[in-house]
Write a protein that holds these residues in place. Structure first.
Motif, PDB file in Angstrom:
ATOM      1  N   LEU A   1       0.831  -1.206   0.000  1.00 22.15           N
ATOM      2  CA  LEU A   1       0.000   0.000   0.000  1.00 22.15           C
ATOM      3  C   LEU A   1       0.866   1.257   0.000  1.00 22.15           C
ATOM      4  O   LEU A   1       0.565   2.235  -0.693  1.00 22.15           O
ATOM      5  N   PHE A   2       1.941   1.228   0.785  1.00 22.29           N
ATOM      6  CA  PHE A   2       2.860   2.372   0.798  1.00 22.29           C
ATOM      7  C   PHE A   2       3.444   2.609  -0.597  1.00 22.29           C
ATOM      8  O   PHE A   2       3.547   3.752  -1.055  1.00 22.29           O
ATOM      9  N   GLU A   3       3.840   1.541  -1.262  1.00 17.69           N
ATOM     10  CA  GLU A   3       4.416   1.677  -2.601  1.00 17.69           C
ATOM     11  C   GLU A   3       3.413   2.315  -3.562  1.00 17.69           C
ATOM     12  O   GLU A   3       3.760   3.210  -4.340  1.00 17.69           O
TER      13      GLU A   3
ATOM     14  N   THR B   1     -11.311   3.501  11.333  1.00 16.98           N
ATOM     15  CA  THR B   1     -10.150   3.417  12.205  1.00 16.98           C
ATOM     16  C   THR B   1      -8.913   3.191  11.348  1.00 16.98           C
ATOM     17  O   THR B   1      -9.013   2.753  10.195  1.00 16.98           O
ATOM     18  N   LEU B   2      -7.769   3.497  11.883  1.00 15.44           N
ATOM     19  CA  LEU B   2      -6.498   3.310  11.187  1.00 15.44           C
ATOM     20  C   LEU B   2      -5.583   2.436  12.034  1.00 15.44           C
ATOM     21  O   LEU B   2      -5.638   2.508  13.258  1.00 15.44           O
ATOM     22  N   PRO B   3      -4.735   1.608  11.357  1.00 16.83           N
ATOM     23  CA  PRO B   3      -4.693   1.303   9.924  1.00 16.83           C
ATOM     24  C   PRO B   3      -5.918   0.479   9.505  1.00 16.83           C
ATOM     25  O   PRO B   3      -6.619  -0.073  10.341  1.00 16.83           O
TER      26      PRO B   3
ATOM     27  N   HIS C   1      -5.617   1.987   4.138  1.00 13.09           N
ATOM     28  CA  HIS C   1      -4.671   2.939   4.719  1.00 13.09           C
ATOM     29  C   HIS C   1      -3.657   2.176   5.579  1.00 13.09           C
ATOM     30  O   HIS C   1      -4.031   1.592   6.596  1.00 13.09           O
ATOM     31  N   PRO C   2      -2.381   2.181   5.212  1.00 17.95           N
ATOM     32  CA  PRO C   2      -1.397   1.321   5.871  1.00 17.95           C
ATOM     33  C   PRO C   2      -0.821   1.845   7.180  1.00 17.95           C
ATOM     34  O   PRO C   2      -0.019   1.162   7.814  1.00 17.95           O
ATOM     35  N   SER C   3      -1.204   3.043   7.602  1.00 13.97           N
ATOM     36  CA  SER C   3      -0.639   3.617   8.821  1.00 13.97           C
ATOM     37  C   SER C   3      -1.748   4.131   9.725  1.00 13.97           C
ATOM     38  O   SER C   3      -2.907   4.245   9.315  1.00 13.97           O
ATOM     39  N   ASP C   4      -1.388   4.448  10.972  1.00 15.84           N
ATOM     40  CA  ASP C   4      -2.348   5.073  11.878  1.00 15.84           C
ATOM     41  C   ASP C   4      -2.362   6.587  11.698  1.00 15.84           C
ATOM     42  O   ASP C   4      -3.088   7.292  12.397  1.00 15.84           O
TER      43      ASP C   4
END
Length: 352
Positions: free
Chosen positions: A51-53, A324-326, A330-333
């Motif tokens: 997801l970040f990539e 809510t996160l992650p 969405h890969p992060s909080d």
């Protein structure tokens, strides 16, 4: 990206650039005990890294500033990945202490910038040097400074230093019940910036990162106003911490707390009530939903042109507390922030 309306088109633009800040949730901290509402599959780094990539490719920012990057992930995954996308190999500053595994990092597009200088600031070391008896000030947090030279500018500026930008990426202590610690760190950061800036006033700068502080906090009071206001709710609590450190001398203590930094009244958050009108937050976890990540720029040297909407299409879910996160998308909080900034010629200051 949302376009920002500007009414100062008479200013001379040197060049524009985009800058991203993103707390990526260190892989050693992405555990179910901290995020019980998140599917464990979505906490696994092999899932989150994809997801970040996708996000980093989509953002395509000229400057990428990340916090909570695990050192191994930086070396084995992030640096090689971004190198393929045209970025430099990255400058990494790991937090101090024997337990810390993460740090902050700055990347930049090789065809847009050239690295002139770099510098790291360890808040723990500075606290130990200045106030060794007050252990609450000595926390393992870090700031990273990179001086970048712009390439291929669109305006002929004879002064090369006007084409140079200090990028500061910091991660400030998380404990908002220790306002003295957060104040010490942001004050130290501005002192450091002043020292880096002492031989020239032509270089501009941007400060980004995870400030772990809401907009009405001591940190942003200091950034925006240049000093602490002694009428603020937190002032007495901070005063009580620093008074014995100055041997009970109230005059010296008040001077330390209220002495203005040299950039007072020139700092502006790119995301504010005038530029970003939708409900805004950068971190959503458990019972917290608020803004603690920022992009600060010098409003006499830059202007924002576009801003990323960090919530994508999830505003309704956030409003109704079903978010809510992650999570799966969405890969992060934390949520990423990105701004396109227009760097102005120093001569434009005289036009205001």
């Amino acid at each position: 990206m949302i376009r920002i309306k500007n009414n100062d088109d008479h200013h001379t633009s040197i060049s524009t650039f985009t800058i991203l800040t993103y707390n990526c949730l260190a892989s050693n901290l992405a555990e179910s005990q901290y995020f019980p509402k998140t599917n464990p599959t979505h906490l696994d780094f092999s899932y989150r890294s994809k997801l970040f990539e996708k996000e980093l490719q989509s953002f395509n920012a000229d400057i990428v500033c990340l916090q909570e990057i695990h050192e191994e992930n930086f070396q084995q995954w992030l640096s090689p990945f971004l190198l393929q996308l045209g970025y430099d190999e990255g400058t990494f500053a790991k937090r101090g202490g024997t337990k810390a595994k993460d740090g902050v990092v700055i990347f930049f597009k090789r065809d847009k910038f050239k690295l002139i200088n770099q510098h790291r600031l360890d808040y723990f070391d500075r606290a130990q040097d200045q106030f060794p008896t007050e252990t609450s000030l000595a926390t393992y947090n870090v700031a990273l400074f990179c001086l970048l030279q712009m390439q291929n500018v669109k305006t002929n500026v004879s002064n090369k230093e006007e084409q140079q930008i200090w990028i500061c990426n910091t991660h400030i202590n998380w404990n908002h019940t220790l306002p003295a610690t957060q104040f010490f760190q942001i004050r130290t950061l501005f002192n450091e910036l002043t020292q880096l800036h002492k031989n020239t006033c032509d270089q501009s700068f941007v400060i980004v990162g995870d400030f772990n502080s809401t907009p009405d906090s001591i940190v942003h009071d200091y950034i925006r106003n240049g000093f602490l206001t002694d009428t603020a709710d937190y002032y007495s609590k901070v005063y009580e911490i620093f008074l014995p450190l100055f041997d009970g001398d109230s005059t010296k203590t008040r001077k330390y707390l209220t002495e203005p930094h040299m950039y007072k009244n020139t700092m502006e958050s790119a995301y504010n009530k005038d530029t970003f009108l939708i409900p805004f937050t950068t971190r959503i976890v458990d019972n917290f939903c608020g803004t603690i990540d920022y992009i600060y720029y010098q409003r006499n040297r830059m202007r924002p042109l576009h801003l990323l909407n960090p919530l994508h299409n999830d505003e309704e879910l956030v409003i109704h507390n079903d978010f809510t996160l992650p999570n799966e998308q969405h890969p992060s909080d934390h949520l990423p922030l990105m701004a396109e900034l227009d760097l102005l010629s120093k001569s434009s200051e005289n036009d205001d």
